[in-house]
Design a protein around this motif. Structure first.
Motif, PDB file in Angstrom:
ATOM      1  N   LEU A  16       0.841  -1.201   0.000  1.00 33.21           N
ATOM      2  CA  LEU A  16       0.000   0.000   0.000  1.00 33.21           C
ATOM      3  C   LEU A  16       0.876   1.251   0.000  1.00 33.21           C
ATOM      4  O   LEU A  16       0.642   2.189  -0.760  1.00 33.21           O
ATOM      5  N   LYS A  17       1.912   1.229   0.815  1.00 31.35           N
ATOM      6  CA  LYS A  17       2.830   2.381   0.865  1.00 31.35           C
ATOM      7  C   LYS A  17       3.480   2.597  -0.492  1.00 31.35           C
ATOM      8  O   LYS A  17       3.559   3.704  -0.997  1.00 31.35           O
ATOM      9  N   LYS A  18       3.962   1.491  -1.079  1.00 29.93           N
ATOM     10  CA  LYS A  18       4.691   1.597  -2.337  1.00 29.93           C
ATOM     11  C   LYS A  18       3.800   2.065  -3.487  1.00 29.93           C
ATOM     12  O   LYS A  18       4.200   2.876  -4.306  1.00 29.93           O
ATOM     13  N   MET A  19       2.570   1.569  -3.545  1.00 24.67           N
ATOM     14  CA  MET A  19       1.709   1.961  -4.663  1.00 24.67           C
ATOM     15  C   MET A  19       1.285   3.420  -4.551  1.00 24.67           C
ATOM     16  O   MET A  19       1.199   4.127  -5.547  1.00 24.67           O
ATOM     17  N   LEU A  20       1.100   3.892  -3.306  1.00 21.75           N
ATOM     18  CA  LEU A  20       0.756   5.301  -3.119  1.00 21.75           C
ATOM     19  C   LEU A  20       1.930   6.183  -3.538  1.00 21.75           C
ATOM     20  O   LEU A  20       1.760   7.180  -4.228  1.00 21.75           O
ATOM     21  N   ALA A  21       3.117   5.754  -3.158  1.00 22.93           N
ATOM     22  CA  ALA A  21       4.311   6.519  -3.527  1.00 22.93           C
ATOM     23  C   ALA A  21       4.499   6.539  -5.044  1.00 22.93           C
ATOM     24  O   ALA A  21       5.045   7.487  -5.604  1.00 22.93           O
ATOM     25  N   ALA A  22       4.016   5.471  -5.705  1.00 17.09           N
ATOM     26  CA  ALA A  22       4.184   5.390  -7.163  1.00 17.09           C
ATOM     27  C   ALA A  22       3.076   6.142  -7.904  1.00 17.09           C
ATOM     28  O   ALA A  22       3.044   6.156  -9.130  1.00 17.09           O
ATOM     29  N   GLY A  23       2.153   6.743  -7.162  1.00 11.27           N
ATOM     30  CA  GLY A  23       1.140   7.573  -7.807  1.00 11.27           C
ATOM     31  C   GLY A  23      -0.254   6.977  -7.895  1.00 11.27           C
ATOM     32  O   GLY A  23      -1.141   7.563  -8.525  1.00 11.27           O
ATOM     33  N   ALA A  24      -0.477   5.838  -7.274  1.00 10.76           N
ATOM     34  CA  ALA A  24      -1.825   5.246  -7.302  1.00 10.76           C
ATOM     35  C   ALA A  24      -2.777   6.135  -6.492  1.00 10.76           C
ATOM     36  O   ALA A  24      -2.376   6.740  -5.496  1.00 10.76           O
ATOM     37  N   VAL A  25      -4.022   6.219  -6.953  1.00 14.29           N
ATOM     38  CA  VAL A  25      -5.040   6.990  -6.243  1.00 14.29           C
ATOM     39  C   VAL A  25      -6.012   5.987  -5.621  1.00 14.29           C
ATOM     40  O   VAL A  25      -6.700   5.269  -6.333  1.00 14.29           O
ATOM     41  N   VAL A  26      -6.004   5.909  -4.287  1.00 19.01           N
ATOM     42  CA  VAL A  26      -6.814   4.899  -3.600  1.00 19.01           C
ATOM     43  C   VAL A  26      -8.058   5.552  -2.995  1.00 19.01           C
ATOM     44  O   VAL A  26      -7.955   6.605  -2.370  1.00 19.01           O
ATOM     45  N   ASN A  27      -9.213   4.959  -3.221  1.00 21.70           N
ATOM     46  CA  ASN A  27     -10.420   5.488  -2.561  1.00 21.70           C
ATOM     47  C   ASN A  27     -11.239   4.389  -1.911  1.00 21.70           C
ATOM     48  O   ASN A  27     -11.245   3.241  -2.352  1.00 21.70           O
ATOM     49  N   GLU A  28     -11.905   4.750  -0.826  1.00 21.84           N
ATOM     50  CA  GLU A  28     -12.811   3.832  -0.138  1.00 21.84           C
ATOM     51  C   GLU A  28     -14.167   3.860  -0.847  1.00 21.84           C
ATOM     52  O   GLU A  28     -14.493   4.843  -1.510  1.00 21.84           O
ATOM     53  N   VAL A  29     -14.918   2.783  -0.692  1.00 17.88           N
ATOM     54  CA  VAL A  29     -16.266   2.747  -1.239  1.00 17.88           C
ATOM     55  C   VAL A  29     -17.227   2.829  -0.052  1.00 17.88           C
ATOM     56  O   VAL A  29     -17.255   1.921   0.784  1.00 17.88           O
ATOM     57  N   ALA A  30     -17.969   3.926   0.038  1.00 10.83           N
ATOM     58  CA  ALA A  30     -18.806   4.142   1.227  1.00 10.83           C
ATOM     59  C   ALA A  30     -19.985   3.173   1.283  1.00 10.83           C
ATOM     60  O   ALA A  30     -20.232   2.545   2.309  1.00 10.83           O
TER      61      ALA A  30
END
Ligand code: GTR
Length: 331
Positions: free
Chosen positions: A286-300
């Motif tokens: 999770l840390k690595k993908m965020l650092a690589a520019g992934a945009v993560v969102n929760e589904v409410a």
């Protein structure tokens, strides 16, 4: 070795040969070929590499494991075929593609089957897990021995176009699914267009726009660098599918019972070892993908997604109902 010991051993070996069995020490060295779609360092790969070291130590080098990571021996379909033929011995595969062959396994492939990781672990560690594994081992044409389960977290949708927050966002998106009609039906029920293909074909399909994205857990998304082609990672959490370590039945039947027991025991230990590695790997990914520019969102509103897959349950859950009831009762 002293001459007297050698003589004694030779005599013992000769006696055992006459009796039809060879003593373990007189057996030839054997390198067990293992494979995984993931690279070295991935939790499942690392667990099997460690198992190999333990096996080597326990048998004074007589039995060892040679790991072929990163789809070096082909995609998951090829891995299964080679294990069936005895061209390789150990394959770490997902339950996903085994569903069509071993119907009971499809129970783990149903969308939103498990409440959470703890529920899933309790099921695979307990009698239901043992029972389903035995179905695989006893299957007359699968030609595989089920050794143990492994964790694979939760699968979430990712794509190149936009974050998915509602079902409507999935409309018109072509999403790669694993090769099992149940998964294509699941994606279609969620409003997207499910496209079945092997993991080994996915990068190319994303690069060429054959699909807009796929779905997988964080470690697969990260280690496959899928964020380069599909940066929106949305926590749909629609599937939680354990993985399995299988052994070629052909080779298994050639092993001495004591070696089978040893491998089976070490695989069970690998199951617990992989679990620790899994949670570390998941957080790291999770840390690595965020650092690589992934945009993560929760589904409410997950409920909307759970309701949408009802037709999939209607189609596939029927015959599995007693098993499903037992799984749901585990807490
Ligand atoms: C991964 C899994 C692989 C393979 C892959 C896929 O999470 O570890 O065994 O099944 O997903 O999507 O094909």
């Amino acid at each position: 070795m002293k001459r007297r010991e050698f003589m004694a051993l030779t005599a013992a070996a000769a006696a055992a040969t006459t009796a039809g069995t060879l003593p373990a020490m007189a057996q030839a060295k054997m390198v067990l070929k293992a494979t995984d779609v993931h690279p070295l360092g991935y939790p499942t790969v690392e667990a099997v590499v460690r198992m190999g070291k333990k096996l080597e130590a326990a048998t004074n080098g007589r039995l060892s494991i040679q790991m072929f990571p990163s789809m070096q021996l082909g995609g998951e379909k090829e891995m299964i075929e080679q294990a069936q033929l005895g061209a390789l011995q150990i394959a770490r595969i997902s339950v996903g593609p085994m569903g069509p062959l071993v119907p009971e396994m499809n129970v783990f492939n149903l969308p939103f089957m498990f409440r959470d990781n703890a529920h899933m672990e309790k099921v695979i560690d307990g009698p239901i897990g043992a029972e389903i594994m035995k179905k695989l081992t006893d299957h007359p044409t699968a030609n595989l021995i089920g050794l143990c389960w492994m964790n694979a977290g939760t699968r979430n949708v990712y794509n190149a176009k936009k974050p998915i927050s509602t079902l409507a966002d999935l409309k018109g998106l072509k999403i790669r699914m694993m090769g099992n009609p149940l998964f294509v039906d699941t994606m279609n029920a969620l409003g997207g267009n499910g496209v079945a293909m092997g993991f080994d074909q996915l990068i190319n399909a994303m690069q060429t726009g054959v699909v807009d994205g796929a779905e997988n857990n964080e470690p697969s998304y990260d280690s496959g660098q899928h964020y380069r082609y599909a940066k929106y990672y949305s926590k749909t959490g629609h599937l939680m599918i354990p993985e399995i370590l299988v052994f070629s039945k052909k080779t298994w039947n050639e092993l001495q019972p004591a070696d089978r027991d040893l491998i089976a025991r070490m695989a069970k230990e690998a199951q617990q070892e992989q679990r620790k590695l899994w949670y570390e790997g998941e957080a790291e990914a999770l840390k690595k993908m965020l650092a690589a520019g992934a945009v993560v969102n929760e589904v409410a509103n997950k409920k909307e997604f759970q309701e949408a897959v009802k037709p999939v349950w209607d189609k596939y859950a029927g015959a599995l109902k007693p098993l499903i009831d037992r799984i749901q009762a585990v807490n």
